[in-house]
Design a protein around this motif. Structure first.
Motif, PDB file in Angstrom:
ATOM      1  N   LEU A   2      36.866 -30.578 -33.008  1.00 31.10           N
ATOM      2  CA  LEU A   2      36.359 -31.202 -31.789  1.00 31.10           C
ATOM      3  C   LEU A   2      37.476 -31.733 -30.892  1.00 31.10           C
ATOM      4  O   LEU A   2      37.235 -32.049 -29.735  1.00 31.10           O
ATOM      5  N   ASN A   3      38.676 -31.817 -31.412  1.00 29.70           N
ATOM      6  CA  ASN A   3      39.816 -32.256 -30.607  1.00 29.70           C
ATOM      7  C   ASN A   3      40.553 -31.088 -29.966  1.00 29.70           C
ATOM      8  O   ASN A   3      41.531 -31.299 -29.270  1.00 29.70           O
ATOM      9  N   ASP A   4      40.087 -29.878 -30.222  1.00 29.63           N
ATOM     10  CA  ASP A   4      40.746 -28.691 -29.682  1.00 29.63           C
ATOM     11  C   ASP A   4      40.575 -28.660 -28.170  1.00 29.63           C
ATOM     12  O   ASP A   4      39.454 -28.660 -27.660  1.00 29.63           O
ATOM     13  N   THR A   5      41.676 -28.632 -27.460  1.00 30.34           N
ATOM     14  CA  THR A   5      41.621 -28.678 -25.995  1.00 30.34           C
ATOM     15  C   THR A   5      41.186 -27.358 -25.377  1.00 30.34           C
ATOM     16  O   THR A   5      40.909 -27.304 -24.183  1.00 30.34           O
ATOM     17  N   ASP A   9      33.338 -29.010 -22.899  1.00 31.18           N
ATOM     18  CA  ASP A   9      32.426 -30.066 -23.355  1.00 31.18           C
ATOM     19  C   ASP A   9      31.145 -29.519 -23.978  1.00 31.18           C
ATOM     20  O   ASP A   9      30.645 -30.081 -24.953  1.00 31.18           O
ATOM     21  N   LYS A  12      32.000 -28.256 -27.496  1.00 30.38           N
ATOM     22  CA  LYS A  12      32.203 -29.396 -28.390  1.00 30.38           C
ATOM     23  C   LYS A  12      30.884 -30.059 -28.741  1.00 30.38           C
ATOM     24  O   LYS A  12      30.658 -30.467 -29.886  1.00 30.38           O
ATOM     25  N   GLN A  16      29.257 -30.541 -32.383  1.00 22.63           N
ATOM     26  CA  GLN A  16      28.876 -31.874 -32.840  1.00 22.63           C
ATOM     27  C   GLN A  16      27.429 -31.890 -33.317  1.00 22.63           C
ATOM     28  O   GLN A  16      27.098 -32.555 -34.297  1.00 22.63           O
ATOM     29  N   TYR A  54      35.056 -20.527 -34.090  1.00 19.85           N
ATOM     30  CA  TYR A  54      34.893 -21.969 -34.291  1.00 19.85           C
ATOM     31  C   TYR A  54      33.572 -22.278 -34.991  1.00 19.85           C
ATOM     32  O   TYR A  54      33.520 -23.122 -35.883  1.00 19.85           O
TER      33      TYR A  54
END
Length: 67
Positions: A2-5, A9, A12, A16, A54
């Motif tokens: 979830l921190n992958d730039t 949104d 992510k 989540q 992912y």
């Protein structure tokens, strides 16, 4: 993950939702992604495009301990 730039949104948020689902239900499978809302409400190939790995990595990682 979830921190992958490189993820936007929406991507992510979808990931989540998978994590939250597992926290509540204890497991998730690829079949759940096809049959359970909110997962089936999206066309994941449109949402993730070439980043489908992912989803695969997350679901496999969360499901593997159950096996």
């Amino acid at each position: 993950i979830l921190n992958d730039t490189s993820l936007d949104d929406m991507q992510k948020s979808y990931l989540q939702h998978i994590i939250d689902y597992v926290k509540t239900n204890g497991d998730i499978t690829f079949m759940d992604l096809q049959q359970v809302s909110p997962f089936c409400d999206y066309v994941i190939t449109d949402l993730f495009g070439d980043k489908l790995m992912y989803i695969k990595n997350l679901v496999n990682g969360l499901h593997k301990p159950v096996l």
